[in-house]
Design a protein around this motif. Structure first.
Motif, mmCIF file in Angstrom:
data_model
loop_
_atom_site.group_PDB
_atom_site.id
_atom_site.type_symbol
_atom_site.label_atom_id
_atom_site.label_comp_id
_atom_site.label_asym_id
_atom_site.label_seq_id
_atom_site.Cartn_x
_atom_site.Cartn_y
_atom_site.Cartn_z
ATOM 1 N N ASP A 71 0.829 -1.216 0.000
ATOM 2 C CA ASP A 71 0.000 0.000 0.000
ATOM 3 C C ASP A 71 0.858 1.258 0.000
ATOM 4 O O ASP A 71 0.585 2.207 -0.742
ATOM 5 C CB ASP A 71 -0.933 0.024 1.217
ATOM 6 C CG ASP A 71 -2.072 -0.970 1.102
ATOM 7 O OD1 ASP A 71 -2.338 -1.474 -0.013
ATOM 8 O OD2 ASP A 71 -2.703 -1.246 2.146
ATOM 9 N N ALA A 72 1.908 1.265 0.828
ATOM 10 C CA ALA A 72 2.783 2.440 0.897
ATOM 11 C C ALA A 72 3.489 2.674 -0.435
ATOM 12 O O ALA A 72 3.589 3.813 -0.899
ATOM 13 C CB ALA A 72 3.804 2.270 2.016
ATOM 14 N N ARG A 73 3.950 1.610 -1.080
ATOM 15 C CA ARG A 73 4.601 1.752 -2.377
ATOM 16 C C ARG A 73 3.611 2.210 -3.434
ATOM 17 O O ARG A 73 3.944 3.027 -4.295
ATOM 18 C CB ARG A 73 5.289 0.457 -2.785
ATOM 19 C CG ARG A 73 6.636 0.325 -2.118
ATOM 20 C CD ARG A 73 7.047 -1.115 -1.893
ATOM 21 N NE ARG A 73 8.280 -1.218 -1.148
ATOM 22 C CZ ARG A 73 8.376 -1.085 0.162
ATOM 23 N NH1 ARG A 73 7.323 -0.794 0.891
ATOM 24 N NH2 ARG A 73 9.526 -1.202 0.790
ATOM 25 N N GLY A 74 2.393 1.705 -3.337
ATOM 26 C CA GLY A 74 1.362 2.152 -4.269
ATOM 27 C C GLY A 74 1.090 3.634 -4.139
ATOM 28 O O GLY A 74 0.986 4.346 -5.145
ATOM 29 N N ASP A 75 0.992 4.115 -2.915
ATOM 30 C CA ASP A 75 0.776 5.551 -2.685
ATOM 31 C C ASP A 75 1.949 6.369 -3.228
ATOM 32 O O ASP A 75 1.754 7.394 -3.886
ATOM 33 C CB ASP A 75 0.584 5.839 -1.194
ATOM 34 C CG ASP A 75 -0.740 5.312 -0.658
ATOM 35 O OD1 ASP A 75 -1.650 5.024 -1.468
ATOM 36 O OD2 ASP A 75 -0.854 5.191 0.575
ATOM 37 N N ALA A 76 3.173 5.913 -2.953
ATOM 38 C CA ALA A 76 4.354 6.640 -3.436
ATOM 39 C C ALA A 76 4.394 6.636 -4.964
ATOM 40 O O ALA A 76 4.689 7.660 -5.588
ATOM 41 C CB ALA A 76 5.626 6.019 -2.866
ATOM 42 N N LEU A 77 4.069 5.510 -5.579
ATOM 43 C CA LEU A 77 4.089 5.435 -7.046
ATOM 44 C C LEU A 77 2.992 6.288 -7.672
ATOM 45 O O LEU A 77 3.203 6.892 -8.731
ATOM 46 C CB LEU A 77 3.986 3.983 -7.500
ATOM 47 C CG LEU A 77 5.235 3.146 -7.217
ATOM 48 C CD1 LEU A 77 4.965 1.677 -7.493
ATOM 49 C CD2 LEU A 77 6.427 3.650 -7.999
ATOM 50 N N ASP A 78 1.829 6.360 -7.035
ATOM 51 C CA ASP A 78 0.772 7.256 -7.531
ATOM 52 C C ASP A 78 1.267 8.701 -7.534
ATOM 53 O O ASP A 78 1.045 9.448 -8.492
ATOM 54 C CB ASP A 78 -0.488 7.148 -6.672
ATOM 55 C CG ASP A 78 -1.290 5.894 -6.945
ATOM 56 O OD1 ASP A 78 -1.080 5.260 -8.000
ATOM 57 O OD2 ASP A 78 -2.127 5.549 -6.091
ATOM 58 N N THR A 79 1.936 9.102 -6.460
ATOM 59 C CA THR A 79 2.471 10.456 -6.367
ATOM 60 C C THR A 79 3.523 10.696 -7.446
ATOM 61 O O THR A 79 3.525 11.737 -8.114
ATOM 62 C CB THR A 79 3.076 10.695 -4.974
ATOM 63 O OG1 THR A 79 2.047 10.537 -3.997
ATOM 64 C CG2 THR A 79 3.681 12.083 -4.851
ATOM 65 N N LEU A 80 4.419 9.730 -7.650
ATOM 66 C CA LEU A 80 5.442 9.865 -8.683
ATOM 67 C C LEU A 80 4.831 9.905 -10.086
ATOM 68 O O LEU A 80 5.282 10.670 -10.941
ATOM 69 C CB LEU A 80 6.457 8.726 -8.573
ATOM 70 C CG LEU A 80 7.368 8.797 -7.352
ATOM 71 C CD1 LEU A 80 8.140 7.493 -7.192
ATOM 72 C CD2 LEU A 80 8.308 9.978 -7.430
ATOM 73 N N ALA A 81 3.804 9.102 -10.322
ATOM 74 C CA ALA A 81 3.135 9.109 -11.626
ATOM 75 C C ALA A 81 2.484 10.460 -11.889
ATOM 76 O O ALA A 81 2.560 10.996 -13.003
ATOM 77 C CB ALA A 81 2.095 7.988 -11.696
ATOM 78 N N ASP A 82 1.860 11.025 -10.869
ATOM 79 C CA ASP A 82 1.268 12.361 -11.015
ATOM 80 C C ASP A 82 2.347 13.395 -11.322
ATOM 81 O O ASP A 82 2.162 14.278 -12.168
ATOM 82 C CB ASP A 82 0.514 12.760 -9.746
ATOM 83 C CG ASP A 82 -0.738 11.937 -9.519
ATOM 84 O OD1 ASP A 82 -1.224 11.283 -10.477
ATOM 85 O OD2 ASP A 82 -1.227 11.935 -8.376
ATOM 86 N N HIS A 83 3.483 13.296 -10.647
ATOM 87 C CA HIS A 83 4.592 14.218 -10.873
ATOM 88 C C HIS A 83 5.128 14.088 -12.302
ATOM 89 O O HIS A 83 5.362 15.083 -12.983
ATOM 90 C CB HIS A 83 5.706 13.931 -9.860
ATOM 91 C CG HIS A 83 6.893 14.822 -9.995
ATOM 92 N ND1 HIS A 83 6.900 16.116 -9.550
ATOM 93 C CD2 HIS A 83 8.117 14.594 -10.523
ATOM 94 C CE1 HIS A 83 8.075 16.656 -9.801
ATOM 95 N NE2 HIS A 83 8.838 15.750 -10.389
ATOM 96 N N LEU A 84 5.285 12.844 -12.764
ATOM 97 C CA LEU A 84 5.753 12.626 -14.128
ATOM 98 C C LEU A 84 4.785 13.195 -15.152
ATOM 99 O O LEU A 84 5.203 13.779 -16.154
ATOM 100 C CB LEU A 84 5.960 11.136 -14.386
ATOM 101 C CG LEU A 84 7.159 10.500 -13.703
ATOM 102 C CD1 LEU A 84 7.130 8.991 -13.892
ATOM 103 C CD2 LEU A 84 8.460 11.085 -14.207
#
Length: 120
Positions: A86-99
């Motif tokens: 879950d934590a990695r999913g949240d971090a990856l969602d944030t990174l995807a939004d940033h990208l």
């Protein structure tokens, strides 16, 4: 010169680079062994299928997606706890939004939080 980077930032970045490289290699090996598809062939097939492009037969996609998901489970999700996932999913969602905001030519195709995203 490395400016304004903490040792922790550098460690996390270097670890990410190494882990992603190994994942790509191992998932690629699994995909080739099970479906005789390269990573690039799978990526194109998956994008075409998910975008509903005519000419991609569901059987072609099914032949590839099973081994890909099995490999993803083996090399990724089985290695972490549900909370870590879950934590990695949240971090990856944030990174995807940033990208999506800042990377040239990067479009994030959101398919819903429970289903994942695709970057093209």
């Amino acid at each position: 010169m490395l400016v304004n980077r903490t040792p922790h930032e550098l460690h996390v970045w270097e670890t990410l680079q190494t882990v992603v490289q190994v994942w790509r290699r191992e998932v690629g090996r699994d995909l080739w062994a099970e479906a005789r598809l390269s990573d690039a062939e799978f990526s194109v097939l998956a994008h075409l299928y998910l975008e509903g492009v005519d000419g991609v037969r569901p059987s072609e996609y099914a032949r590839a997606i099973g081994p890909h998901l099995t490999s993803a489970r083996k090399w990724f999700s089985q290695a972490v706890t549900p909370a870590q996932l879950d934590a990695r999913g949240d971090a990856l969602d944030t990174l995807a939004d940033h990208l999506a905001l800042f990377a040239d030519g990067c479009t994030v195709v959101a398919t819903g939080r429970d289903q994942g995203r695709s970057m093209v």
